[in-house]
Design an enzyme around this catalytic site. Structure first.
Site, short mmCIF file in Angstrom:
data_model
loop_
_atom_site.label_atom_id
_atom_site.label_comp_id
_atom_site.label_asym_id
_atom_site.label_seq_id
_atom_site.Cartn_x
_atom_site.Cartn_y
_atom_site.Cartn_z
N TYR A 51 -34.61 -21.05 -13.17
CA TYR A 51 -35.06 -20.44 -11.92
C TYR A 51 -35.09 -21.47 -10.80
O TYR A 51 -34.58 -21.24 -9.70
CB TYR A 51 -36.44 -19.81 -12.12
CG TYR A 51 -37.04 -19.24 -10.87
CD1 TYR A 51 -36.77 -17.94 -10.47
CD2 TYR A 51 -37.90 -20.02 -10.07
CE1 TYR A 51 -37.32 -17.42 -9.31
CE2 TYR A 51 -38.45 -19.50 -8.91
CZ TYR A 51 -38.16 -18.20 -8.53
OH TYR A 51 -38.70 -17.69 -7.39
N LYS B 243 -32.80 -21.78 -7.21
CA LYS B 243 -33.38 -21.87 -5.88
C LYS B 243 -32.89 -23.11 -5.13
O LYS B 243 -32.60 -23.05 -3.93
CB LYS B 243 -34.91 -21.87 -5.97
CG LYS B 243 -35.51 -20.52 -6.34
CD LYS B 243 -35.27 -19.50 -5.24
CE LYS B 243 -36.05 -18.22 -5.44
NZ LYS B 243 -35.82 -17.26 -4.34
#
Length: 297
Positions: A132, A136
């Site tokens: 994750y 980003k």
């Protein structure tokens, strides 16, 4: 700089999510013309869908509130996470550059590895520990390379009474049911009250701010400390909160031990306790038979 008198709308992606709903509410309260679209109306990872939406609505700014948010699932669902969190923002930046539209998109404290003992600033080295966080960070780099005027906001640990999908809501709900609530005592974060985040992000967008900005409420808390503070502010028994090490939760994704956000721009949001008091006021207002149109926020 544009202002809230612009006849063109702010276009909001991810209309049904926490941020998308909050932006819709705040824009309405502030008299900002806004159009919010869900994935069926605007797929951020589809260049044709983006172009069609920009041509149809002619926004002056686009707020990307869409994205993949399941941190642990991303470890085994990396392709979908990358599509939503990296490809989508990159394509939005390309389209906004082509159409002359300002872009606001969101990143995370999980781009950091937690090795620091002082709050992370915008200039500190990002080194994510999980899929994750990597998605980003790649998005940040792609967006700013394609559209240097974009505003990329890193934030952390959402809470508000405006929806139920947050840690503070779950802690309060468990205590009210008389149930224990377990939380990690060895991970430290800067909790963020969603109305403060959205209002400040909109201010920055209206002011033409660009680059990376850290927005989180003031204060450093472990998850246990945050839960106990929420219960204390609500007048509930803090003993309901059980402290456990993060490793005992069996999470698939590694978390940084410390991911507190500071900013070279100074303190832009109030302290966490202020947010918790307003959270509880809004909880009360939303429980009324006829909630007011404008909440405390």
């Amino acid at each position: 700089m544009l202002n809230n008198l612009s006849p063109n709308p702010v276009l909001i992606t991810g209309a049904t999510g926490t941020l998308g709903q909050a932006f819709r509410r705040v824009c309405r309260i502030r008299g900002l013309h806004a159009v919010a679209l869900d994935r069926a109306a605007l797929d951020i990872a589809d260049a044709i869908s983006i172009d069609q939406a920009l041509r149809q609505y002619q926004p002056w700014a686009l707020v990307n509130a869409a994205g993949y948010v399941r941190v642990d699932d991303a470890e085994t669902d990396a392709a979908r996470c990358h599509r939503e969190n990296t490809t989508g923002p990159r394509l939005l930046a390309d389209a906004c550059a082509a159409h002359g539209v300002q872009l606001l998109t969101f990143s995370s404290d999980l781009v950091f590895d937690g090795q620091q003992a002082t709050p992370y600033l915008e200039s500190d080295l990002a080194r994510p520990l999980n899929a994750y966080g990597r998605s980003k960070l790649l998005a940040e780099e792609a967006v700013l390379a394609r559209l240097p005027s974009a505003l990329v906001v890193r934030t952390s640990a959402f809470f508000s009474a405006w929806d139920a999908h947050n840690f503070v809501h779950h802690a309060l709900s468990a205590a009210r049911r008389g149930e224990p609530f377990a939380a990690a005592d060895d991970l430290f974060i800067s909790p963020t009250y969603v109305p403060d985040l959205v209002n400040t992000a909109l201010d920055l967008l209206l002011d033409g701010a660009h680059g990376r900005w850290h927005l989180a409420n003031q204060g450093t808390y472990s998850w246990v400390e945050l839960a106990r503070l929420a219960l204390r502010v609500a007048g509930l028994d803090e003993a309901a909160v059980q402290a456990r090490p993060a490793a005992s939760f069996g999470w698939a994704a590694r978390r940084p031990r410390y991911s507190v956000l500071g900013s070279t721009h100074g303190p832009l949001l109030p302290d966490v306790e202020s947010g918790l008091h307003r959270h509880l006021e809004d909880e009360h207002l939303l429980s009324l038979p006829h909630p007011p149109a404008i909440l405390v926020g």
